[in-house]
Design a protein around this motif. Sequence first.
Motif, PDB file in Angstrom:
ATOM      1  N   LEU A 216       0.833  -1.202   0.000  1.00  0.00           N
ATOM      2  CA  LEU A 216       0.000   0.000   0.000  1.00  0.00           C
ATOM      3  C   LEU A 216       0.867   1.250   0.000  1.00  0.00           C
ATOM      4  O   LEU A 216       1.881   1.317   0.690  1.00  0.00           O
ATOM      5  N   GLU A 217       0.423   2.239  -0.773  1.00  0.00           N
ATOM      6  CA  GLU A 217       1.148   3.503  -0.822  1.00  0.00           C
ATOM      7  C   GLU A 217       0.159   4.640  -1.032  1.00  0.00           C
ATOM      8  O   GLU A 217      -0.618   4.630  -1.988  1.00  0.00           O
ATOM      9  N   LEU A 218       0.180   5.609  -0.137  1.00  0.00           N
ATOM     10  CA  LEU A 218      -0.663   6.786  -0.281  1.00  0.00           C
ATOM     11  C   LEU A 218      -0.018   7.731  -1.291  1.00  0.00           C
ATOM     12  O   LEU A 218       1.159   8.076  -1.161  1.00  0.00           O
ATOM     13  N   ASP A 219      -0.784   8.161  -2.277  1.00  0.00           N
ATOM     14  CA  ASP A 219      -0.273   9.029  -3.330  1.00  0.00           C
ATOM     15  C   ASP A 219      -0.584  10.480  -3.003  1.00  0.00           C
ATOM     16  O   ASP A 219      -1.223  11.192  -3.776  1.00  0.00           O
ATOM     17  N   GLN A 220      -0.151  10.899  -1.814  1.00  0.00           N
ATOM     18  CA  GLN A 220      -0.398  12.265  -1.353  1.00  0.00           C
ATOM     19  C   GLN A 220       0.475  12.519  -0.136  1.00  0.00           C
ATOM     20  O   GLN A 220       0.946  11.585   0.516  1.00  0.00           O
ATOM     21  N   GLY A 221       0.721  13.766   0.161  1.00  0.00           N
ATOM     22  CA  GLY A 221       1.517  14.098   1.343  1.00  0.00           C
ATOM     23  C   GLY A 221       2.886  13.458   1.295  1.00  0.00           C
ATOM     24  O   GLY A 221       3.635  13.585   0.328  1.00  0.00           O
ATOM     25  N   ASN A 222       3.217  12.712   2.360  1.00  0.00           N
ATOM     26  CA  ASN A 222       4.552  12.112   2.453  1.00  0.00           C
ATOM     27  C   ASN A 222       4.619  10.737   1.791  1.00  0.00           C
ATOM     28  O   ASN A 222       5.596  10.018   1.925  1.00  0.00           O
ATOM     29  N   GLU A 223       3.559  10.358   1.047  1.00  0.00           N
ATOM     30  CA  GLU A 223       3.532   9.093   0.309  1.00  0.00           C
ATOM     31  C   GLU A 223       3.919   7.918   1.211  1.00  0.00           C
ATOM     32  O   GLU A 223       4.830   7.150   0.915  1.00  0.00           O
ATOM     33  N   ALA A 224       3.191   7.770   2.310  1.00  0.00           N
ATOM     34  CA  ALA A 224       3.458   6.696   3.262  1.00  0.00           C
ATOM     35  C   ALA A 224       3.233   5.334   2.613  1.00  0.00           C
ATOM     36  O   ALA A 224       2.311   5.154   1.818  1.00  0.00           O
ATOM     37  N   THR A 225       4.081   4.373   2.946  1.00  0.00           N
ATOM     38  CA  THR A 225       3.953   3.016   2.421  1.00  0.00           C
ATOM     39  C   THR A 225       3.709   2.038   3.560  1.00  0.00           C
ATOM     40  O   THR A 225       4.148   2.246   4.689  1.00  0.00           O
ATOM     41  N   LEU A 226       2.993   0.963   3.240  1.00  0.00           N
ATOM     42  CA  LEU A 226       2.683  -0.075   4.209  1.00  0.00           C
ATOM     43  C   LEU A 226       2.695  -1.409   3.473  1.00  0.00           C
ATOM     44  O   LEU A 226       1.793  -1.696   2.695  1.00  0.00           O
TER      45      LEU A 226
END
Length: 401
Positions: A216-226
């Motif tokens: 998982l990777e958020l495509d916004q802000g700091n692009e957090a990955t999990l």
Amino acid sequence: MTVYSKAALAVAIAGCAAAIPAQAADSVAEALSDGKAYGDFRLRYESVEQDNGLDDASALTLRTKLGYQTGSVSGFSATVEMEDTRIVAGEGDYSVPPSGYKTGQYSVIADPETTELDQAFVQYTQGGVTAKLGRQVIAFDGHRHVGHVGWRQDKQTFDGLSMAYKASDKLSLNYAYINQRNRIFAEAADLDSKDHLVNASYQTGAGKLTAYSYLLELDQGNEATLDTYGLSFSGAAPAGNTKLLYSVEYATQSAEAGANEADADYLLLEGGVSAAGLTAKLGYEVLGSDDGAYGFATPLATLHKFNGWADIFLNTPAGGLVDSYVSLGGSLAGGKWALAYHDYSADDDSSGVDNYGSEVNAVYSKKFGKHYSAGVKYAAYSADELAVDTDKLWLWVGASF
């Protein structure tokens, strides 16, 4: 829906149209006319009482879902589904913080009023292959890591591409790419993402073996990955007039957000017995901690289904979570009932918090004929060192066609 999501859905529909030869126009018209309309309605009352400064919450909401699935042309079909949630009879004394509805006044009931496109996808099916492009429901393995959160009135869907391959009666392979997570708070908390989900299962003589990786990777802000990798095995074995049930699962997870990194493990051990119309289970689930600073997370899961229906642990505490539970269920008067008890503690008590609390759950539901259903559900969380005492009650009726 974001501009990007609308464009993705438009491309999906255009792609389907382009893939169908012009001479197949009559077949397309026939597929549209021979499709299937469907829908369901759920009227639900929910109350929440918490031992804090917030006012008690109550909500009476009606969820309406209407959809249409076309027939198939050369393996292609399409589905469009709308969803609407409305407060009924002015019974809306509750809070939905992500949407800004009465935030800080009442306890939370996560059912905002909304009208939205719930699903819209093109599907291709050929042999053992099924592919979907567009907005859709994606769920794997009992919803523990990826689910649709169907308990809430506005269920969770995803924008992206999913592919399933039934290689044989025993082997199934699944892949999905998600570019937007459409969460349960209308559009107020939807998230752009670049998620890759891989799930493979093999049915053995003793049970189902599953391997998965959810990146998982958020495509916004700091692009957090999990990133989560895991294995599970579950099955049942006859023993005379009794059936023995068993499940075991292990996963490891790495999280990164900016300069912060963390690792945690997951473990599930569950055994049960089914006999004389009753099913009893004993379970031990651990959402591990990284030295009391981070707890194993499952942000795409149907979280209400796990760790108690009072929803105290929708976000895993930094000290992790150990959930020791026992459940009993069966049939009564044509319906189904279940009782459960949970004891919660920390995986890592370095923060000074060890015993979280305990919870009792109870539910009874029944179907009336082919199209109607009703139920009642109750959850009572008794706090020790985490959160506050919380009581929740639900009453609902439903109809589908």
